[in-house]
Scaffold this motif. Structure first.
Motif, PDB file in Angstrom:
ATOM      1  N   GLN A   1      -8.280   1.339   0.567  1.00 37.12           N
ATOM      2  CA  GLN A   1      -7.775   2.874   0.933  1.00 37.12           C
ATOM      3  C   GLN A   1      -7.702   2.937   2.009  1.00 37.12           C
ATOM      4  O   GLN A   1      -8.293   2.395   3.061  1.00 37.12           O
ATOM      5  N   TYR A   2      -6.358   3.380   2.697  1.00 40.15           N
ATOM      6  CA  TYR A   2      -6.179   4.074   4.058  1.00 40.15           C
ATOM      7  C   TYR A   2      -6.490   5.913   3.993  1.00 40.15           C
ATOM      8  O   TYR A   2      -6.228   6.351   3.209  1.00 40.15           O
TER       9      TYR A   2
ATOM     10  N   GLN B   1       0.717  -1.312  -0.066  1.00 39.01           N
ATOM     11  CA  GLN B   1      -0.339   0.337   0.003  1.00 39.01           C
ATOM     12  C   GLN B   1       1.266   1.004   0.069  1.00 39.01           C
ATOM     13  O   GLN B   1       2.207   2.083   0.943  1.00 39.01           O
TER      14      GLN B   1
ATOM     15  N   LYS C   1      -7.658   1.027   7.116  1.00 38.19           N
ATOM     16  CA  LYS C   1      -8.262   0.764   5.717  1.00 38.19           C
ATOM     17  C   LYS C   1      -9.664   0.399   5.579  1.00 38.19           C
ATOM     18  O   LYS C   1     -10.070   0.007   6.616  1.00 38.19           O
TER      19      LYS C   1
END
Length: 400
Positions: free
Chosen positions: A58-59, A18, A53
């Motif tokens: 996505q974070y 990520q 997350k």
């Protein structure tokens, strides 16, 4: 007839999981939240962010908190969810994060330093907050009362801080290249020793309480392993970076050291091998192989009617040699030289292929790293870079 195609050997390397982006300035420190798909970061843009997350993969920030001054460093204790943040103005601010990591509650502020806080450690067992600052002060406070327990002035600005709970020894690395060991009591400290082995400033420290060894990284591109527990004064040098070493982390379960450099290099060192100290360089007025005089040895030059030569040193035996007697290069991984270095001709012949077998693997993070955090339970590595990006890596292909 077509030639048979040989399959290429599989290269084991970290897997990028990520990219976490959104900070306006450099993320000075960040940690992976244990048992959660989350990251806590502090940045030069004055923000504290908790990234979780989402279902999209996505974070995104669940907490976005602005501090009164740029955030220079942090320490997070997962058991108590206590977050200690060092600021550019010398203050340390403490918060408690909620169980769902969606809220942070202020606890107290410490007026710890006169200028920027460089490192923080929260010691749960003793309820101590240890810190260093650009004011060249090491300080420790009681986290219960907020009271300052003591301090010590370092020779230069400290950039590395580690603590051994069992012996209450604190290790401080500074910009002069010195490492200081102090013994802490409840309200006073005593100097145990100081030592130096780097030609540049210490940029990072990492302590292994099991093997009782201290690792130091430096702006001179090297890492040194100091055998503290063995009491033999052994110092093993590791040369594997082309730029300053910015951060260190140690995987105790596999006995592997992870060092990260300003050029983006991630090096994974196998420390479960019998390493050798590099020899002291010997002094001589002439080549210790062919006896040719070096250029400052005027008497021998005159007597032998020979032109003086430049002095070099063999990295394996330490002897002073001329260029002709040290024309070969070799890696010596067990001495920490993963790159080829100058050796004398006789040592080059004596080094076996087995001795040249690498003891480290090299990987490119593709950003200039300023900080790392390793989560040993999952084998994840977090790197933050000068590009304001946080990257999460699966290190299990190389740390196992």
């Amino acid at each position: 007839m077509a030639a048979e195609i040989q399959p290429k050997p599989l290269t084991r390397k970290p897997i990028l999981l990520q990219r976490v982006e959104g900070s306006q300035e450099v993320v000075n420190m960040a940690v992976i939240v244990p048992k959660e798909e989350g990251v806590i970061s502090v940045s030069e843009d004055r923000t504290v962010r908790v990234w979780l997350k989402r279902d999209s993969g996505q974070y995104w920030p669940s907490i976005y908190h602005m501090m009164p001054s740029p955030c220079s460093c942090m320490s997070f204790n997962p058991e108590t969810r206590r977050l200690s943040i060092g600021l550019d103005n010398g203050t340390i601010s403490e918060f408690i994060l909620s169980e769902d990591y969606n809220k942070m509650t202020p606890v107290k502020n410490y007026q710890a330093h006169q200028s920027r806080v460089t490192m923080i450690l929260f010691v749960l067992e003793l309820e101590w907050v240890l810190s260093t600052g650009q004011d060249k002060q090491f300080a420790w406070h009681c986290s219960e009362s907020g009271q300052r327990l003591g301090g010590y002035r370092t020779s230069a600005v400290a950039s590395g801080l580690q603590f051994d709970v069992e012996t209450r020894h604190v290790f401080i690395g500074d910009h002069s290249g010195q490492v200081t060991i102090l013994k802490l009591e409840q309200e006073n400290c005593s100097l145990v020793t100081t030592f130096r082995g780097h030609t540049g400033g210490v940029t990072a420290l990492c302590w292994d309480p099991v093997q009782r060894v201290l690792f130091s990284g430096s702006s001179d591109h090297s890492v040194i392993m100091w055998d503290i527990g063995g009491r033999k004064g052994t110092a093993i040098e590791l040369q594997g970076h082309n730029d300053r070493v910015q951060a260190l982390s140690y995987a105790q379960h596999t006995r592997q050291l992870i060092s990260c450099g300003g050029d983006g290099g991630i090096v994974v060192w196998n420390m479960d091998v019998e390493r050798q100290e590099t020899p002291e360089w010997l002094d001589s007025d002439s080549c210790q192989k062919c006896d040719q005089p070096f250029f400052w040895n005027f008497k021998q030059m005159w007597d032998s009617k020979k032109i003086g030569l430049r002095q070099h040193h063999c990295r394996k035996c330490g002897k002073a040699v001329c260029g002709k007697c040290s024309s070969k290069r070799s890696s010596i991984p067990l001495m920490g030289f993963e790159f080829e270095v100058r050796v004398c001709d006789s040592c080059h012949e004596a080094i076996t292929d087995e001795e040249r077998a690498p003891t480290a693997t090299f990987h490119d993070s593709k950003h200039n790293i300023v900080h790392v955090h390793f989560d040993p339970t999952r084998g994840w590595l977090l790197t933050s870079g000068t590009d304001k990006v946080i990257k999460l890596w699966d290190m299990t292909p190389v740390v196992s």
